[in-house]
Design a protein around this motif. Sequence first.
Motif, PDB file in Angstrom:
ATOM      1  N   PRO A 201      -0.297   0.682 -32.683  1.00  0.00           N
ATOM      2  CA  PRO A 201      -0.054   1.996 -32.084  1.00  0.00           C
ATOM      3  C   PRO A 201       1.429   2.360 -32.006  1.00  0.00           C
ATOM      4  N   LEU A 202       2.281   1.382 -31.723  1.00  0.00           N
ATOM      5  CA  LEU A 202       3.710   1.659 -31.658  1.00  0.00           C
ATOM      6  C   LEU A 202       4.234   2.071 -33.029  1.00  0.00           C
ATOM      7  N   TRP A 203       3.835   1.348 -34.060  1.00  0.00           N
ATOM      8  CA  TRP A 203       4.283   1.677 -35.411  1.00  0.00           C
ATOM      9  C   TRP A 203       3.796   3.061 -35.827  1.00  0.00           C
ATOM     10  N   ARG A 204       2.553   3.393 -35.484  1.00  0.00           N
ATOM     11  CA  ARG A 204       2.019   4.718 -35.856  1.00  0.00           C
ATOM     12  C   ARG A 204       2.770   5.825 -35.129  1.00  0.00           C
ATOM     13  N   GLN A 205       3.150   5.596 -33.866  1.00  0.00           N
ATOM     14  CA  GLN A 205       3.889   6.625 -33.139  1.00  0.00           C
ATOM     15  C   GLN A 205       5.261   6.842 -33.767  1.00  0.00           C
ATOM     16  N   ILE A 206       5.892   5.764 -34.214  1.00  0.00           N
ATOM     17  CA  ILE A 206       7.180   5.897 -34.894  1.00  0.00           C
ATOM     18  C   ILE A 206       6.998   6.578 -36.245  1.00  0.00           C
ATOM     19  N   ARG A 207       5.986   6.159 -37.004  1.00  0.00           N
ATOM     20  CA  ARG A 207       5.749   6.708 -38.342  1.00  0.00           C
ATOM     21  C   ARG A 207       5.417   8.189 -38.288  1.00  0.00           C
ATOM     22  N   ASP A 208       4.646   8.598 -37.280  1.00  0.00           N
ATOM     23  CA  ASP A 208       4.181   9.983 -37.197  1.00  0.00           C
ATOM     24  C   ASP A 208       5.034  10.837 -36.256  1.00  0.00           C
ATOM     25  N   GLY A 209       6.147  10.298 -35.768  1.00  0.00           N
ATOM     26  CA  GLY A 209       6.952  11.031 -34.784  1.00  0.00           C
ATOM     27  C   GLY A 209       7.633  12.251 -35.348  1.00  0.00           C
ATOM     28  N   GLY A 210       7.893  12.271 -36.647  1.00  0.00           N
ATOM     29  CA  GLY A 210       8.514  13.438 -37.262  1.00  0.00           C
ATOM     30  C   GLY A 210       9.979  13.590 -36.897  1.00  0.00           C
ATOM     31  N   TRP A 211      10.504  14.781 -37.231  1.00  0.00           N
ATOM     32  CA  TRP A 211      11.932  15.029 -37.034  1.00  0.00           C
ATOM     33  C   TRP A 211      12.345  14.944 -35.572  1.00  0.00           C
ATOM     34  N   LEU A 212      11.428  15.307 -34.660  1.00  0.00           N
ATOM     35  CA  LEU A 212      11.784  15.320 -33.250  1.00  0.00           C
ATOM     36  C   LEU A 212      12.086  13.912 -32.740  1.00  0.00           C
ATOM     37  N   LEU A 213      11.254  12.955 -33.156  1.00  0.00           N
ATOM     38  CA  LEU A 213      11.484  11.575 -32.742  1.00  0.00           C
ATOM     39  C   LEU A 213      12.832  11.076 -33.254  1.00  0.00           C
ATOM     40  N   TRP A 214      13.148  11.386 -34.509  1.00  0.00           N
ATOM     41  CA  TRP A 214      14.397  10.897 -35.082  1.00  0.00           C
ATOM     42  C   TRP A 214      15.604  11.638 -34.511  1.00  0.00           C
ATOM     43  N   ALA A 215      15.457  12.915 -34.225  1.00  0.00           N
ATOM     44  CA  ALA A 215      16.552  13.642 -33.581  1.00  0.00           C
ATOM     45  C   ALA A 215      16.801  13.101 -32.176  1.00  0.00           C
ATOM     46  N   SER A 216      15.727  12.811 -31.459  1.00  0.00           N
ATOM     47  CA  SER A 216      15.872  12.226 -30.127  1.00  0.00           C
ATOM     48  C   SER A 216      16.497  10.846 -30.211  1.00  0.00           C
TER      49      SER A 216
END
Length: 314
Positions: free
Chosen positions: A65-80
């Motif tokens: 689940p952690l890996w999927r949340q990172i994989r599917d986080g999109g630009w918002l996750l990476w900007a954050s």
Amino acid sequence: MPHSRPLTHRQAVLTMIVVTLMWSIAGVVSRHLDAARTFEVTFWRSAVNAVALAGLLVAWRGAGPLWRQIRDGGWLLWASSACWCVMFTAFMVALTLTTVANLLIIMSLAPLFTALIARLALGHRLPWRTWGAIAVAAGGIAWMYGPQMAGGDERHLWGSLIGLTVPLAGATMWTLLQHSSQAGAAAPRDMTPAVLLGSLGSAVLTLPGAWPFQATVHDLALLGLLGVVQLAVPCVLAVAAGKVLKAPEAALLGLLEIVFGVAWTWLGTDESPTPAVLGGGGLVLLALAGNEALALWGGRGGREPSAEGGTLPA
């Protein structure tokens, strides 16, 4: 991901008090390092935090689940994550240049910066109490840093300017989240994976400047303490408490980090705040506490953008 019973309101308040107490030890601990300096301090703290947080999140949620949340986080996750990287890096670098009290008071401005950036970028209307808080806080900052601008210690001035990027990065992150929510995007409310990625980014960014390593075993023990006890554990606890507390409640409790941090440093080192820092910092805290208290009493806490940035560690 295992489910646990939600905290009661009283448990959430007590949890946030413990969280701020854990956040507040960074200054006093960093003052007892032997040989590690600037970028090496930042590298070890961020690296240990990343390892500890990864372990906690895998144990809590499971690796899948952690890996999927990172994989599917999109630009918002990476900007954050980029914002967290700036916060982690700038905080420790600034802490090696200026006093603990200076830096903690600068960081406390995150809610007001969030309100201003949301006003400019998203068109959010600010209540008069927030404009008043901004004016009072500006006066406090002028009181604090006027002597530095007028020919004081240049090292402290640079530390203050670098520290200013911490609340600015936090405010930018919250504004991005609000923009994404308004646009109907899938914005993850639990941003602990972004904290993990930000820690990794900070460690990678500061590794060249940290090499060759000079930290003693004593230093590594203290920096490991910061990575685990001052960041990883309270981050997870703050997520749990944040699901129960209103934003102004969390912001008011978050101000305890400043009180605890200054007290720890005062008692545990020879570093004492100057009269200008005490006077100007007092005005800043009064402005922030008044703004959040009025928001809480007004019953609008959970929806105000200005409150959320006040509970971010760095």
